[in-house]
Each structure stands twice: as C-alpha cells, then as structure tokens.
Write a protein that holds these residues in place. Structure first.
Motif, PDB file in Angstrom:
ATOM      1  N   LEU A 191      32.981 -13.554 -64.682  1.00 16.42           N
ATOM      2  CA  LEU A 191      33.550 -14.394 -63.267  1.00 16.42           C
ATOM      3  C   LEU A 191      32.442 -14.737 -62.842  1.00 16.42           C
ATOM      4  CD1 LEU A 191      37.082 -12.942 -62.856  1.00 16.42           C
ATOM      5  CD2 LEU A 191      36.577 -14.319 -64.591  1.00 16.42           C
ATOM      6  N   ALA A 245      32.589 -14.860 -58.265  1.00 15.35           N
ATOM      7  CA  ALA A 245      33.586 -13.990 -58.279  1.00 15.35           C
ATOM      8  C   ALA A 245      34.101 -12.757 -56.476  1.00 15.35           C
ATOM      9  CB  ALA A 245      34.594 -13.576 -59.008  1.00 15.35           C
ATOM     10  N   ILE A 256      39.991 -10.777 -54.863  1.00 15.91           N
ATOM     11  CA  ILE A 256      40.836 -10.192 -56.315  1.00 15.91           C
ATOM     12  C   ILE A 256      41.216  -9.165 -56.105  1.00 15.91           C
ATOM     13  CG2 ILE A 256      39.981  -9.359 -58.180  1.00 15.91           C
ATOM     14  CD1 ILE A 256      38.423 -11.203 -59.642  1.00 15.91           C
ATOM     15  N   LEU A 274      47.951 -12.009 -58.829  1.00 18.53           N
ATOM     16  CA  LEU A 274      46.807 -11.888 -60.263  1.00 18.53           C
ATOM     17  C   LEU A 274      47.434 -10.459 -60.827  1.00 18.53           C
ATOM     18  CD1 LEU A 274      43.044 -12.610 -58.384  1.00 18.53           C
ATOM     19  CD2 LEU A 274      44.775 -14.081 -59.748  1.00 18.53           C
ATOM     20  N   VAL A 310      34.534 -20.794 -61.230  1.00 18.37           N
ATOM     21  CA  VAL A 310      34.326 -19.353 -60.278  1.00 18.37           C
ATOM     22  C   VAL A 310      33.664 -20.386 -59.709  1.00 18.37           C
ATOM     23  CG1 VAL A 310      35.055 -17.549 -59.185  1.00 18.37           C
ATOM     24  CG2 VAL A 310      36.014 -17.732 -60.989  1.00 18.37           C
ATOM     25  N   ARG A 318      42.633 -20.656 -54.663  1.00 18.99           N
ATOM     26  CA  ARG A 318      43.516 -19.500 -55.187  1.00 18.99           C
ATOM     27  C   ARG A 318      43.738 -20.175 -56.962  1.00 18.99           C
ATOM     28  NH1 ARG A 318      47.386 -16.285 -52.180  1.00 18.99           N
ATOM     29  NH2 ARG A 318      46.460 -17.051 -50.686  1.00 18.99           N
ATOM     30  N   TYR A 363      41.747 -19.470 -59.421  1.00 21.61           N
ATOM     31  CA  TYR A 363      41.683 -17.389 -59.927  1.00 21.61           C
ATOM     32  C   TYR A 363      43.338 -17.342 -60.496  1.00 21.61           C
ATOM     33  CZ  TYR A 363      37.899 -15.928 -56.628  1.00 21.61           C
ATOM     34  OH  TYR A 363      36.754 -15.761 -56.613  1.00 21.61           O
ATOM     35  N   LYS A 364      43.841 -17.562 -60.363  1.00 28.10           N
ATOM     36  CA  LYS A 364      45.271 -17.357 -61.365  1.00 28.10           C
ATOM     37  C   LYS A 364      45.080 -18.393 -62.829  1.00 28.10           C
ATOM     38  CE  LYS A 364      49.105 -18.817 -59.301  1.00 28.10           C
ATOM     39  NZ  LYS A 364      49.597 -19.518 -57.825  1.00 28.10           N
ATOM     40  N   ASP A 370      43.129 -15.035 -63.897  1.00 28.24           N
ATOM     41  CA  ASP A 370      44.613 -14.002 -64.549  1.00 28.24           C
ATOM     42  C   ASP A 370      44.919 -14.200 -65.738  1.00 28.24           C
ATOM     43  OD1 ASP A 370      44.782 -11.572 -62.998  1.00 28.24           O
ATOM     44  OD2 ASP A 370      46.897 -12.647 -64.130  1.00 28.24           O
ATOM     45  N   SER A 376      31.690 -10.190 -62.031  1.00 31.52           N
ATOM     46  CA  SER A 376      31.220 -10.935 -61.613  1.00 31.52           C
ATOM     47  C   SER A 376      29.172 -10.476 -61.037  1.00 31.52           C
ATOM     48  CB  SER A 376      31.951 -11.614 -60.581  1.00 31.52           C
ATOM     49  OG  SER A 376      31.622 -10.737 -59.129  1.00 31.52           O
TER      50      SER A 376
END
Length: 466
Positions: free
Chosen positions: A16, A19, A24, A32, A206, A235, A238-239, A242, A262
């Motif tokens: 990622l 990231a 996280i 996540l 990301v 957000r 990122y979800k 995940d 990352s």
C-alpha cells in the motif's frame, strides 16, 4: 517455527504505497477488521523508510535490501550526467541489482504493479508493470501474452490515476476507484489462474488519495473545513483496501504467509520552500534575466548564468541541491578543494530558511556519503527535508519570496513521512505483536527467509522474526 517455515513457503505481499501507520494502527483501526485481525496474531509496527522517503526508490530499496546510494537512484528523476539539462526518469532500467523475485529461480512469482518494474523484464512467473508505464501500447507484461490476458480481464486497464493534482475532486475520486477496481480484478484473476509461490501487488491509490484529499481529512490542514463533502474519502479508501485484503487472503489460502506493507507514510503539506528562488535571492544562483514576479517560470525555462552560479536545485517532495564544481560541471566555479567547506556553508544557510510567518522550521539536510553504504550514479550534493516534511521543495521562479502556499505542479495536500508500516502474519498465528526498530531494507531478507531461501550476504537488512 523453522520446521514450519521449511514446510510452508508461499508468500503473499500486499503493498500500500504511502499507507500510514497512524491511520491503520490507530485512527482507522476499528474500521479495518482484516488488518486488525492480522495484527492480533501477527507481528507489526512502523517501518523506517529510505532517504528519500518517496516511492522511487523506496520500493526497490525494500525489495533488494540495498539503500538508494547503492542503487544509484535518488528520486523519481535523477541526473544522468554532469550537464545542466533536465533530469532523467528512473524506471526499472535504473535498477541493476536483484530483487526478491529474481532470487527465487526455482519458485514461481507473480508481480503486479510494483514500482520500477517498467519496462517488463523476464522472470520465472508473470509480471505486469507499474505506474511509470506510459500507456497500454508499452511493454508492460511478461510473458508478452499476458498483455492480451490483462486487457481481457480489464479492457481499459489503468496503471495510475491521470492528473491526480486537480481541483476536480469528484472526477479524481471516480477515476481512483476505476483504477483500483481494474487492478483488483487482475489481482484476483492472477491469484486463481496461476500456480504461484510468491505473489506481490502494490496499490498506488493510497498515495493518490492522500495527495488529493488530505485537506478534507485532517483538521490540522490549513484548508480543512469540517463537514466537507470529501471528509471521509481517505477513510473510505482504506476501508476498501481492507476489504480487498480480505478477498485476496481468502483466495491465497490458509497456509500462506501474508505481508501488508507500505514504503513510507504521509504528512500534512503546509506549503513549499521555493528553493531556487531562495538560492537566487541569497546569491547562490545568478539569473541573466530576473523572472517576472507573479509569473511562474519553470527552472528549465529560466536563463541561468552558470558562470556566476554556485548552486541550483530540483523541486519535489524533498529538495535536491547541486553544486557547480570546477572540473565536474561544464561551467563549474567552485574549486574542488573548497567543495566541503562550500557544502557546509550552504547546509548552515538552508537550515535558517523560515516559514511563511517567519517561524523557525526544522530542516534536515543530508550528505549522501554520510547516509549510504555507497554512493553510485550521480547523487545530489545535498538532500533536504523541509520543515519536517510539512513543506515540499518548489523548483520554479517568480513567486516573489522564498515560500509559497500553492504547489507549482498542481493542488497537492500531502507530503510523505519517514515512517511506513508493516503487518506480518504467519499461518500458525504466532506473531510477536507490536515491534520497533525495523527499516524497509529488512523486508527482502524476511521474505526470502519465509520462502526458505538464504539472503545474499550483501543485503543490508535483517530478518524480521516471527
């Protein structure tokens, strides 16, 4: 553990780009569930990035376990000779050392979208290249027939988001998800249509969502407005990552070692230090004709008087400073014997550059020879992190002062941070929890260890224990 590793030698890596460990491990963690589950029984923590902490060369440093000086790659663009011409792009041809998949000749690898893999090179397995790929007509796949297969899975396959520095945020977000869905489709296809031992995909999205939407997410950003329509864009992305991780882990199977990693983190962008303008205004750089104030002039379009210039710079997320040395540059004027004293003088001067309100900023200035095992290629004479990386380097002229609150290459809300992250999950579920002290060059020997392969002795990293 060692017996288990000898038995299980299948590894899946989900990269990622950019990231954040803070997002996280803390801020988004409750949203996540996949990453949280991997952390609960895995080994995880911050991962110190390379210097510079940027995509190129960080991923190659990670996967070869060599620092940027050994690689001879100091950024997305690098000097190719000692002339004053524009810098050259460092694609995969710039990497002369072996990366993880090159050290697995008896195992099958699938490598997708890993930075600095364009143009495609042969390997034992399959490869689709990265965001540096210019278009769909390019040499982006190995074996070559994989190009047709990729376009059958995703006919409008995208390697990156075009023009991510834009004010059209709705278009950017839409294009970001289109790119992501296409790449996800290819990842899932390759996971299920190939026999593989080592599988790696890097998501560039990301990074792009940070640069495009950080002002909408971070209350500390000077342009943040509560309740804005893009407040949850980062957000939500990122979800999505995940959820994607959960899907690919399920396809990889229970007996696979999983690494989420990352290359660097993210930092709020406060502004830019107009480094060439500062060099000009303080007498280090001389222009034949001063640029019109208020009209931004690219460095390559400026009329530099090289016979009276001691230093110039290149802009970007960090600053690269070059000295005009006699006998090295075509019109060099700094005597070779004065090189170190001039470099120290410039370092001290840079550290005094103030912010937009005259405030003191913490600038970190690096000499390549002091931070790298070797210095190959043509390195900058100095590298600068401006204002703890809350300020970028701006290379153009015409700003009227040494700082700007607008990026000269388009809207950009974020810089990079020196700390990335990793989560290492072993199939036996016996991890060490939160660990500290690891640097991204530790990743390659760790992956080779999990594959049952001994690391070459010239790798600079160490194995992350599980």
């Amino acid at each position: 553990m060692n017996l288990f590793r000898r038995k299980r030698r299948r590894v899946l890596v989900l990269g990622l780009d950019c990231a954040s460990p803070d997002l996280i491990f803390d801020q988004f963690n409750a949203d996540l569930p996949t990453f949280k589950r991997l952390m609960s029984t895995g080994t995880w923590g911050q991962l110190e990035s390379s210097i510079p902490c940027i995509t190129v060369p960080a991923w190659s440093s990670m996967l070869s376990s060599r620092d940027p000086g050994v690689l001879g790659v100091y950024g997305f663009r690098n000097r190719t000779d000692y002339s004053y011409r524009e810098l050259g792009v460092a694609n995969g041809d710039a990497i002369k050392v072996k990366r993880v998949w090159d050290l697995l000749p008896d195992k099958t690898s699938v490598v997708l979208n890993v930075p600095q893999t364009y143009p495609a090179r042969p390997l034992n397995g399959a490869l689709v290249t990265d965001f540096l790929t210019p278009n769909l007509d390019a040499n982006f796949a190995f074996p070559p027939a994989l190009k047709t297969e990729t376009l059958r899975v995703a006919p409008d396959y995208r390697f990156d988001v075009k023009d991510f520095r834009t004010e059209d945020k709705a278009r950017l977000l839409r294009d970001l998800y289109i790119m992501t869905e296409q790449q996800m489709a290819l990842v899932k296809h390759m996971l299920t249509s190939r026999a593989w031992d080592f599988f790696m995909h890097v998501n560039i999205g990301v990074d792009r969502v940070h640069h495009g939407f950080w002002r909408f997410h971070d209350p500390a950003h000077r342009l943040y407005t509560a309740g804005n329509p893009f407040e949850s864009a980062i957000r939500d992305y990122y979800k999505a990552m995940d959820t994607f991780a959960a899907e690919v882990i399920a396809l990889a199977g229970d007996e696979t070692t999983i690494l989420i990693v990352s290359d660097h983190g993210v930092a709020r962008m406060d502004g830019g230090i107009c480094i060439n303008e500062w060099l000009w205004r303080t007498g280090w750089l001389t222009l034949k004709t001063p640029p019109p104030e208020g009209k931004i002039t690219r460095f390559d379009d400026a009329q530099i008087d090289w016979s009276r210039t001691r230093a110039w710079a290149s802009g970007g997320y960090y600053g690269r400073i070059f000295l005009n040395v006699a006998g090295r540059e075509p019109n060099g004027i700094i005597p070779a014997e004065a090189y170190e004293s001039v470099r120290d003088e410039l370092t001290a001067a840079i550290q005094t550059i103030p912010g937009d309100q005259g405030q003191r900023l913490n600038h970190q200035v690096f000499k390549p020879g002091a931070i790298y095992q070797q210095v190959n290629g043509i390195a900058p004479d100095l590298m600068v992190y401006f204002g703890d990386l809350h300020w970028r380097a701006v290379g153009s002229f015409g700003h009227g002062t040494h700082f700007t609150l607008e990026n000269d290459t388009g809207p950009d809300d974020a810089n990079h941070a020196p700390q990335g992250m990793f989560i290492l999950y072993e199939p036996n579920g016996r991890g060490r929890g939160n660990v500290s002290g690891h640097q991204l060059m530790d990743i390659a020997p760790t992956l080779l260890d999990r594959m049952g392969v001994k690391s070459p002795p010239d790798m600079q990293g160490r194995i992350i224990l599980g």
